[in-house]
Design a protein around this motif. Structure first.
Motif, PDB file in Angstrom:
ATOM      1  N   THR A  50      13.404   5.928  12.460  1.00 37.36           N
ATOM      2  CA  THR A  50      13.562   7.376  12.666  1.00 37.36           C
ATOM      3  C   THR A  50      15.007   7.753  12.961  1.00 37.36           C
ATOM      4  O   THR A  50      15.346   8.925  13.005  1.00 37.36           O
ATOM      5  N   SER A 110       8.281  18.233  21.591  1.00 41.11           N
ATOM      6  CA  SER A 110       8.153  18.744  20.215  1.00 41.11           C
ATOM      7  C   SER A 110       9.044  17.964  19.256  1.00 41.11           C
ATOM      8  O   SER A 110       8.665  17.725  18.106  1.00 41.11           O
ATOM      9  N   GLU A 111      10.208  17.539  19.734  1.00 36.61           N
ATOM     10  CA  GLU A 111      11.087  16.719  18.886  1.00 36.61           C
ATOM     11  C   GLU A 111      10.460  15.361  18.599  1.00 36.61           C
ATOM     12  O   GLU A 111      10.565  14.848  17.482  1.00 36.61           O
ATOM     13  N   HIS A 128       7.234  14.678  18.411  1.00 34.54           N
ATOM     14  CA  HIS A 128       6.156  14.875  17.432  1.00 34.54           C
ATOM     15  C   HIS A 128       6.702  15.042  16.020  1.00 34.54           C
ATOM     16  O   HIS A 128       6.194  14.421  15.087  1.00 34.54           O
ATOM     17  N   SER A 129       7.728  15.845  15.851  1.00 38.62           N
ATOM     18  CA  SER A 129       8.254  16.060  14.498  1.00 38.62           C
ATOM     19  C   SER A 129       8.989  14.829  13.973  1.00 38.62           C
ATOM     20  O   SER A 129       8.959  14.549  12.775  1.00 38.62           O
ATOM     21  N   THR A 130       9.626  14.063  14.855  1.00 41.61           N
ATOM     22  CA  THR A 130      10.357  12.874  14.429  1.00 41.61           C
ATOM     23  C   THR A 130       9.419  11.750  14.005  1.00 41.61           C
ATOM     24  O   THR A 130       9.658  11.072  13.012  1.00 41.61           O
ATOM     25  N   ASP A 179       6.146  12.010  13.197  1.00 41.05           N
ATOM     26  CA  ASP A 179       4.991  12.492  12.436  1.00 41.05           C
ATOM     27  C   ASP A 179       4.670  11.674  11.191  1.00 41.05           C
ATOM     28  O   ASP A 179       3.530  11.364  10.919  1.00 41.05           O
ATOM     29  N   LYS A 180       5.668  11.297  10.432  1.00 41.57           N
ATOM     30  CA  LYS A 180       5.429  10.550   9.191  1.00 41.57           C
ATOM     31  C   LYS A 180       6.176   9.214   9.191  1.00 41.57           C
ATOM     32  O   LYS A 180       6.560   8.707   8.147  1.00 41.57           O
ATOM     33  N   ALA A 214       2.682  11.299  20.812  1.00 40.29           N
ATOM     34  CA  ALA A 214       3.102  11.500  19.421  1.00 40.29           C
ATOM     35  C   ALA A 214       3.008  10.225  18.591  1.00 40.29           C
ATOM     36  O   ALA A 214       2.534  10.250  17.449  1.00 40.29           O
ATOM     37  N   SER A 267       0.344   9.730  15.491  1.00 40.09           N
ATOM     38  CA  SER A 267       0.853   9.490  14.145  1.00 40.09           C
ATOM     39  C   SER A 267       0.238   8.228  13.538  1.00 40.09           C
ATOM     40  O   SER A 267      -0.166   8.218  12.369  1.00 40.09           O
TER      41      SER A 267
END
Length: 144
Positions: free
Chosen positions: A70, A80-81, A83-85, A87-88, A117, A121
């Protein structure tokens, strides 16, 4: 039991995945036959959580996830960062037989739970293979 992997880059720097160090020997302590593929523990790690014939829980190690780097230290990010980092960040290892998860009870293991998170994921990837259910176990929790 499915370990949360470290990225190849982090594993290269550290020389190991800390989750393997924390949980692998513990899993082996549950059974003499923790391999479903007939290989010894010296071979590449592969297995799934199952019940033995006496209906006791028998954990199998199944190192089936790959984590892409990542390029960010998760500890430095907000919820929130994170989770978005992440996520995939996980993908299924093509060398693993996904049918082994069907209708199995899965225990994801990781070192620390902060926002959830990472576990969410990884679980998202595993749900595609229809396990009976997915639970998680971590050694620590906290927020930073």
């Amino acid at each position: 039991m499915i370990p949360i992997p470290s990225s190849a880059e982090k594993k290269k720097v550290r020389g190991y995945n800390q989750v393997d160090l924390f949980f692998y020997d513990w899993v082996l302590s549950f059974s003499n036959s923790n391999r479903i593929d007939g290989r010894s523990s010296d071979d590449s790690v592969n297995g799934v959580m199952e019940y033995n014939t006496e209906k006791e829980v028998c954990y199998k190690w199944f190192d089936c996830l790959y984590k892409m780097d990542t390029h960010k230290e998760m500890w430095s990010l907000s919820g929130s960062e994170r989770h978005s980092t992440i996520d995939k960040a996980f993908i299924w290892k093509e060398t693993c037989d996904s049918s082994l998860l069907y209708d199995k009870r899965i225990l994801l293991v990781d070192d620390i739970f902060t926002t959830g998170a990472t576990l969410e994921s990884a679980a998202r990837i595993l749900r595609a293979y229809h396990p009976q259910y997915i639970e998680a176990l971590t050694l620590a929790s906290g927020s930073f």
